[in-house]
Design a protein around this motif. Sequence first.
Motif, short mmCIF file in Angstrom:
data_model
loop_
_atom_site.label_atom_id
_atom_site.label_comp_id
_atom_site.label_asym_id
_atom_site.label_seq_id
_atom_site.Cartn_x
_atom_site.Cartn_y
_atom_site.Cartn_z
N GLY A 62 0.81 -1.21 0.00
CA GLY A 62 0.00 0.00 0.00
C GLY A 62 0.84 1.26 0.00
N ARG A 63 0.34 2.29 0.66
CA ARG A 63 0.97 3.62 0.59
C ARG A 63 2.02 3.87 1.67
N ALA A 64 2.11 2.99 2.65
CA ALA A 64 3.04 3.20 3.75
C ALA A 64 4.08 2.08 3.79
N PHE A 65 5.25 2.45 4.30
CA PHE A 65 6.26 1.43 4.62
C PHE A 65 5.91 0.82 5.97
N CYS A 66 5.89 1.65 7.00
CA CYS A 66 5.50 1.19 8.34
C CYS A 66 5.29 2.41 9.22
N SER A 67 4.15 2.45 9.90
CA SER A 67 3.81 3.60 10.74
C SER A 67 4.23 3.42 12.19
N GLY A 68 4.95 2.36 12.48
CA GLY A 68 5.39 2.13 13.85
C GLY A 68 4.55 1.08 14.54
N HIS A 69 4.54 1.09 15.86
CA HIS A 69 3.78 0.11 16.62
C HIS A 69 2.28 0.35 16.48
N ASP A 70 1.52 -0.72 16.64
CA ASP A 70 0.06 -0.64 16.62
C ASP A 70 -0.38 -0.03 17.96
N LEU A 71 -0.74 1.24 17.95
CA LEU A 71 -1.02 1.96 19.19
C LEU A 71 -2.28 1.45 19.89
N LYS A 72 -3.28 1.04 19.12
CA LYS A 72 -4.49 0.49 19.74
C LYS A 72 -4.15 -0.79 20.50
N GLU A 73 -3.38 -1.63 19.87
CA GLU A 73 -2.99 -2.89 20.51
C GLU A 73 -2.12 -2.62 21.74
N MET A 74 -1.18 -1.68 21.60
CA MET A 74 -0.29 -1.36 22.71
C MET A 74 -1.06 -0.75 23.87
N ARG A 75 -2.01 0.13 23.57
CA ARG A 75 -2.80 0.80 24.63
C ARG A 75 -3.63 -0.21 25.41
N ALA A 76 -3.98 -1.33 24.77
CA ALA A 76 -4.81 -2.33 25.43
C ALA A 76 -4.01 -3.25 26.35
N LEU A 77 -2.70 -3.15 26.33
CA LEU A 77 -1.89 -3.99 27.21
C LEU A 77 -2.13 -3.61 28.66
N GLY A 78 -2.11 -4.62 29.54
CA GLY A 78 -2.59 -4.40 30.89
C GLY A 78 -1.59 -3.84 31.87
N SER A 79 -0.30 -3.91 31.56
CA SER A 79 0.68 -3.50 32.57
C SER A 79 1.93 -2.95 31.89
N GLN A 80 2.71 -2.21 32.67
CA GLN A 80 3.99 -1.70 32.18
C GLN A 80 4.91 -2.85 31.79
N GLN A 81 4.83 -3.94 32.51
CA GLN A 81 5.66 -5.11 32.20
C GLN A 81 5.33 -5.67 30.82
N GLU A 82 4.05 -5.69 30.47
CA GLU A 82 3.65 -6.17 29.15
C GLU A 82 4.15 -5.23 28.05
N VAL A 83 4.07 -3.93 28.30
CA VAL A 83 4.55 -2.94 27.33
C VAL A 83 6.05 -3.10 27.13
N GLU A 84 6.76 -3.26 28.24
CA GLU A 84 8.22 -3.44 28.14
C GLU A 84 8.54 -4.72 27.37
N GLY A 85 7.75 -5.77 27.59
CA GLY A 85 7.95 -7.01 26.85
C GLY A 85 7.78 -6.82 25.36
N LEU A 86 6.79 -6.00 24.98
CA LEU A 86 6.57 -5.72 23.56
C LEU A 86 7.78 -5.02 22.94
N PHE A 87 8.28 -3.99 23.63
CA PHE A 87 9.43 -3.25 23.08
C PHE A 87 10.71 -4.10 23.11
N THR A 88 10.84 -4.94 24.12
CA THR A 88 12.00 -5.84 24.17
C THR A 88 11.96 -6.81 23.00
#
Length: 262
Positions: A62-88
């Motif tokens: 399509g028109r984009a290469f990559c817009s970064g992380h899926d913010l909706k999915e990331m916002r739905a994570l339940g804890s800081q530990q889960e967010v850190e796991g995603l970035f790790t």
Amino acid sequence: MPKATTEAVLLREARDGTVVLTLNRPRQYNALSRAMLERLHDEPDAIAKDASARVVVITGAGRAFCSGHDLKEMRALGSQQEVEGLFTSCSAMMRKLTALPQPVIAAVNGLATAAGCQLVAQCDLAVASENARFAASGINLGLFCSTPAVPLSRNIARKRAVEMLFTGEFIEASMALDWGLVNRVAPAERLMETAQELANNLKSKPREVLALGKALFYRQLEQGLGAAYGDASRTIAANMADDIAREGVDAFLAKIPPRWRP
């Protein structure tokens, strides 16, 4: 046309030693979902073991290469530990691209923001469409692009990296070329052709020497000057002792093409 192996979020096509990975969430501007990250973890593991794979090209649908992380999915994570796991997990995936013995080319077909800009910077080489745009845009959401800062600051001059990270402003493809974020800029209709030309150049070189050189290049960047020269001296001496370099040097002296195995 070559046969493509298709997954929901990632397309894989292999032809004549070039493996093309296409991020395939065009309606989400190819945002990095956890499912896509999982696939991007799997592919380098498989490619590293594939003797037929000489070069990897990463592009977007399509028109984009990559817009970064899926913010909706990331916002739905339940804890800081889960967010850190995603970035790790994302950081580990990015490091796999550097660890791959094969060169990796980003073919940037459009928007590349936040972790998408990080992905461009993490690839060994990058070709951009004239309409590609780049930004470390997290600051505009109150979220500093901490992980994109790592490869970005290793690709472009410090003040330019800081400008991108602190302002979140877009830069055009021509500026990305001038700043050293990409190697070449091509008309949109010639993007993949230009990336393939670069891949063909790399495929004409001995695969073992490219792998050795890629590993040394990134290794020495993390060393002090003395250690880097020591490592480089040992590496080039071992390289020179190998049959591949002997064939290349002897062919050069004899003014004939080297006969390297494919």
